[in-house]
Design a protein around this motif. Structure first.
Motif, PDB file in Angstrom:
ATOM      1  N   ALA A 232      48.040  41.628  43.551  1.00  0.00           N
ATOM      2  CA  ALA A 232      47.274  40.488  43.040  1.00  0.00           C
ATOM      3  C   ALA A 232      46.848  39.539  44.135  1.00  0.00           C
ATOM      4  O   ALA A 232      45.752  39.036  44.134  1.00  0.00           O
ATOM      5  CB  ALA A 232      48.101  39.739  42.003  1.00  0.00           C
ATOM      6  N   SER A 233      47.744  39.252  45.115  1.00  0.00           N
ATOM      7  CA  SER A 233      47.415  38.252  46.115  1.00  0.00           C
ATOM      8  C   SER A 233      46.865  38.871  47.394  1.00  0.00           C
ATOM      9  O   SER A 233      46.543  38.178  48.325  1.00  0.00           O
ATOM     10  CB  SER A 233      48.662  37.423  46.445  1.00  0.00           C
ATOM     11  N   SER A 234      46.809  40.191  47.452  1.00  0.00           N
ATOM     12  CA  SER A 234      46.209  40.860  48.598  1.00  0.00           C
ATOM     13  C   SER A 234      44.694  40.789  48.461  1.00  0.00           C
ATOM     14  O   SER A 234      44.175  40.383  47.423  1.00  0.00           O
ATOM     15  CB  SER A 234      46.658  42.324  48.639  1.00  0.00           C
ATOM     16  N   PRO A 235      43.947  41.223  49.489  1.00  0.00           N
ATOM     17  CA  PRO A 235      42.489  41.177  49.402  1.00  0.00           C
ATOM     18  C   PRO A 235      41.908  42.096  48.330  1.00  0.00           C
ATOM     19  O   PRO A 235      40.737  42.020  48.037  1.00  0.00           O
ATOM     20  CB  PRO A 235      42.049  41.619  50.807  1.00  0.00           C
ATOM     21  N   LEU A 236      42.729  42.980  47.742  1.00  0.00           N
ATOM     22  CA  LEU A 236      42.190  43.923  46.775  1.00  0.00           C
ATOM     23  C   LEU A 236      41.699  43.232  45.497  1.00  0.00           C
ATOM     24  O   LEU A 236      40.675  43.595  44.955  1.00  0.00           O
ATOM     25  CB  LEU A 236      43.257  44.971  46.407  1.00  0.00           C
ATOM     26  N   ASP A 246      25.497  30.082  39.839  1.00  0.00           N
ATOM     27  CA  ASP A 246      25.974  31.456  40.028  1.00  0.00           C
ATOM     28  C   ASP A 246      25.331  32.399  39.011  1.00  0.00           C
ATOM     29  O   ASP A 246      25.100  32.039  37.852  1.00  0.00           O
ATOM     30  CB  ASP A 246      27.493  31.528  39.850  1.00  0.00           C
ATOM     31  N   THR A 247      25.047  33.602  39.458  1.00  0.00           N
ATOM     32  CA  THR A 247      24.667  34.704  38.575  1.00  0.00           C
ATOM     33  C   THR A 247      25.541  35.894  38.934  1.00  0.00           C
ATOM     34  O   THR A 247      26.164  35.918  40.007  1.00  0.00           O
ATOM     35  CB  THR A 247      23.189  35.089  38.759  1.00  0.00           C
ATOM     36  N   LEU A 248      25.593  36.873  38.049  1.00  0.00           N
ATOM     37  CA  LEU A 248      26.370  38.073  38.373  1.00  0.00           C
ATOM     38  C   LEU A 248      25.828  38.733  39.641  1.00  0.00           C
ATOM     39  O   LEU A 248      26.593  39.248  40.459  1.00  0.00           O
ATOM     40  CB  LEU A 248      26.335  39.069  37.206  1.00  0.00           C
ATOM     41  N   TYR A 249      24.522  38.676  39.814  1.00  0.00           N
ATOM     42  CA  TYR A 249      23.928  39.299  40.998  1.00  0.00           C
ATOM     43  C   TYR A 249      24.358  38.569  42.273  1.00  0.00           C
ATOM     44  O   TYR A 249      24.750  39.204  43.262  1.00  0.00           O
ATOM     45  CB  TYR A 249      22.405  39.292  40.888  1.00  0.00           C
ATOM     46  N   SER A 250      24.323  37.233  42.251  1.00  0.00           N
ATOM     47  CA  SER A 250      24.702  36.480  43.452  1.00  0.00           C
ATOM     48  C   SER A 250      26.190  36.659  43.764  1.00  0.00           C
ATOM     49  O   SER A 250      26.587  36.738  44.928  1.00  0.00           O
ATOM     50  CB  SER A 250      24.376  34.995  43.278  1.00  0.00           C
ATOM     51  N   VAL A 257      30.082  43.911  45.979  1.00  0.00           N
ATOM     52  CA  VAL A 257      30.390  44.826  44.883  1.00  0.00           C
ATOM     53  C   VAL A 257      29.152  44.910  43.993  1.00  0.00           C
ATOM     54  O   VAL A 257      28.187  44.178  44.191  1.00  0.00           O
ATOM     55  CB  VAL A 257      31.606  44.342  44.054  1.00  0.00           C
ATOM     56  N   SER A 258      29.165  45.813  43.036  1.00  0.00           N
ATOM     57  CA  SER A 258      28.008  45.960  42.158  1.00  0.00           C
ATOM     58  C   SER A 258      28.163  45.105  40.905  1.00  0.00           C
ATOM     59  O   SER A 258      29.273  44.753  40.504  1.00  0.00           O
ATOM     60  CB  SER A 258      27.835  47.429  41.756  1.00  0.00           C
ATOM     61  N   VAL A 259      27.028  44.798  40.283  1.00  0.00           N
ATOM     62  CA  VAL A 259      27.042  44.050  39.024  1.00  0.00           C
ATOM     63  C   VAL A 259      27.769  44.850  37.951  1.00  0.00           C
ATOM     64  O   VAL A 259      28.542  44.307  37.153  1.00  0.00           O
ATOM     65  CB  VAL A 259      25.603  43.725  38.574  1.00  0.00           C
ATOM     66  N   ASP A 260      27.553  46.167  37.935  1.00  0.00           N
ATOM     67  CA  ASP A 260      28.221  47.029  36.952  1.00  0.00           C
ATOM     68  C   ASP A 260      29.733  46.958  37.093  1.00  0.00           C
ATOM     69  O   ASP A 260      30.467  46.933  36.099  1.00  0.00           O
ATOM     70  CB  ASP A 260      27.758  48.476  37.110  1.00  0.00           C
ATOM     71  N   ASP A 261      30.227  46.923  38.343  1.00  0.00           N
ATOM     72  CA  ASP A 261      31.671  46.821  38.564  1.00  0.00           C
ATOM     73  C   ASP A 261      32.212  45.485  38.051  1.00  0.00           C
ATOM     74  O   ASP A 261      33.268  45.427  37.411  1.00  0.00           O
ATOM     75  CB  ASP A 261      32.005  46.974  40.045  1.00  0.00           C
ATOM     76  N   LEU A 262      31.481  44.401  38.341  1.00  0.00           N
ATOM     77  CA  LEU A 262      31.911  43.090  37.856  1.00  0.00           C
ATOM     78  C   LEU A 262      32.024  43.079  36.335  1.00  0.00           C
ATOM     79  O   LEU A 262      32.995  42.561  35.772  1.00  0.00           O
ATOM     80  CB  LEU A 262      30.919  42.009  38.302  1.00  0.00           C
ATOM     81  N   MET A 263      31.056  43.665  35.668  1.00  0.00           N
ATOM     82  CA  MET A 263      31.073  43.693  34.206  1.00  0.00           C
ATOM     83  C   MET A 263      32.221  44.561  33.696  1.00  0.00           C
ATOM     84  O   MET A 263      32.893  44.221  32.722  1.00  0.00           O
ATOM     85  CB  MET A 263      29.732  44.203  33.678  1.00  0.00           C
ATOM     86  N   ARG A 264      32.478  45.670  34.377  1.00  0.00           N
ATOM     87  CA  ARG A 264      33.543  46.581  33.942  1.00  0.00           C
ATOM     88  C   ARG A 264      34.909  45.956  34.147  1.00  0.00           C
ATOM     89  O   ARG A 264      35.782  46.022  33.275  1.00  0.00           O
ATOM     90  CB  ARG A 264      33.433  47.898  34.717  1.00  0.00           C
ATOM     91  N   THR A 280      37.442  38.390  37.501  1.00  0.00           N
ATOM     92  CA  THR A 280      38.244  39.236  38.378  1.00  0.00           C
ATOM     93  C   THR A 280      37.310  39.975  39.323  1.00  0.00           C
ATOM     94  O   THR A 280      36.322  40.581  38.897  1.00  0.00           O
ATOM     95  CB  THR A 280      39.057  40.254  37.559  1.00  0.00           C
ATOM     96  N   VAL A 281      37.620  39.916  40.619  1.00  0.00           N
ATOM     97  CA  VAL A 281      36.799  40.565  41.636  1.00  0.00           C
ATOM     98  C   VAL A 281      37.707  41.408  42.521  1.00  0.00           C
ATOM     99  O   VAL A 281      38.725  40.926  43.007  1.00  0.00           O
ATOM    100  CB  VAL A 281      36.045  39.534  42.506  1.00  0.00           C
ATOM    101  N   LYS A 282      37.350  42.662  42.684  1.00  0.00           N
ATOM    102  CA  LYS A 282      38.108  43.557  43.571  1.00  0.00           C
ATOM    103  C   LYS A 282      37.291  43.741  44.834  1.00  0.00           C
ATOM    104  O   LYS A 282      36.242  44.384  44.830  1.00  0.00           O
ATOM    105  CB  LYS A 282      38.375  44.892  42.876  1.00  0.00           C
ATOM    106  N   THR A 283      37.781  43.150  45.919  1.00  0.00           N
ATOM    107  CA  THR A 283      36.986  43.128  47.141  1.00  0.00           C
ATOM    108  C   THR A 283      37.023  44.429  47.899  1.00  0.00           C
ATOM    109  O   THR A 283      36.257  44.613  48.831  1.00  0.00           O
ATOM    110  CB  THR A 283      37.477  41.987  48.067  1.00  0.00           C
TER     111      THR A 283
END
Length: 287
Positions: A232-236, A246-250, A257-264, A280-283
């Motif tokens: 959780a606290s790592s860069p992952l 903000d937009t999903l694209y920005s 990452v991709s917009v599709d990944d953000l939505m998923r 939630t963002v997985k870098t």
């Protein structure tokens, strides 16, 4: 006479069909996991630099799936594998996940679990874009997340704990120390019941759920010789709070990452976001 025989035969078929519909065997419960839609890769400890196995989420057909589970032992048999796979991917002890599932869902037979497949009592919270239903809990008519299949509840439980800063300290604990995790969940405010840790520990020891932690930890998942690997606290995995403009694209460009990944990752069915919403963002894309 022939007509009477025909009617009896037809009645027999109907009765058999009704009995089959009511009775869902444990084997059928487990087969629900076989339909694939999303592959999740699990990661071993940083010391080994190895990528482990992968497993698949059940395909969301849009139909509500209700599993017929009759006992705590059957609940454990059905969900122990997914709890271990979630432990490999996110570092949360399988014993804790199973104990919470047993307790919060009434081993799958509680009123909330039956109508929402929500096995962890996770409320809607700000930014929830998925299905929901209302249920009396601490207050009357509270909003709870709803899933078409219980496995999505297990995945959301992992994302919920790993994506919120107040639970981050838990991931510094050994992922086979269920007592520390149980006490930590209460400290972080997961439940208001002051006896919550004792209830989890009691379930783990009564049903020997710690054996599922040991099976994962001994293979090196989520651990390193010096320190437990922190998913959780790592860069992952990180959390982005939506700001004005903000937009999903920005956001996708900011984190590569991709917009599709953000939505998923956030169970979003459209691209609408609101100021203050936590995403939630997985870098690093390990899914």
């Amino acid at each position: 006479m022939t007509r009477q025989i025909g009617l009896l035969f037809l009645l027999g078929i109907v009765l058999i069909g009704c009995k089959t519909k009511r009775t869902v065997s444990n084997n059928n419960n487990r087969e629900n996991y076989a339909s694939s839609s999303e592959t999740v890769t699990v990661v071993k400890s940083k010391s080994t630099h190895e990528v482990g196995d992968s497993y698949t989420m059940p395909k969301d057909t849009g139909k509500f799936v209700r599993l017929a589970i009759e006992s705590p032992q059957e609940y454990i048999e059905v969900f122990s594998e997914i709890a271990q796979l979630e432990m490999k991917a996110y570092g949360i002890p399988a014993s804790i996940t199973l104990a919470q599932g047993l307790l919060e869902s009434g081993f799958g037979k509680g009123a909330l679990a039956l109508k929402t497949n929500n096995h962890f009592g996770i409320k809607c919270h700000t930014g929830w874009q998925g299905e929901y239903d209302f249920h009396d809990d601490d207050e009357k008519g509270e909003c709870f997340r709803k899933y078409n299949h219980p496995m999505y509840s297990y995945r959301d439980h992992s994302i919920f704990l790993s994506g919120r800063s107040r639970y981050a300290f838990l991931f510094d604990l050994p992922n086979d120390d269920y007592k520390a995790w149980a006490k930590g969940l209460r400290k972080a405010g997961y439940a208001t019941d002051r006896h919550y840790p004792q209830k989890l520990i009691g379930l783990i020891e009564r049903y020997q759920l710690h054996k599922f932690d040991e099976a994962v930890a001994t293979k090196g998942y989520g651990r390193s010789p010096q320190k437990n690997v922190v998913m959780a606290s790592s860069p992952l995995v990180s959390t982005h709070t939506v700001k004005q403009g903000d937009t999903l694209y920005s956001i996708s460009k900011r984190y590569s990452v991709s917009v599709d990944d953000l939505m998923r990752w956030n169970y979003m069915y459209d691209s609408h976001i609101s100021v203050g919403q936590e995403l939630t963002v997985k870098t690093q894309n390990f899914n």
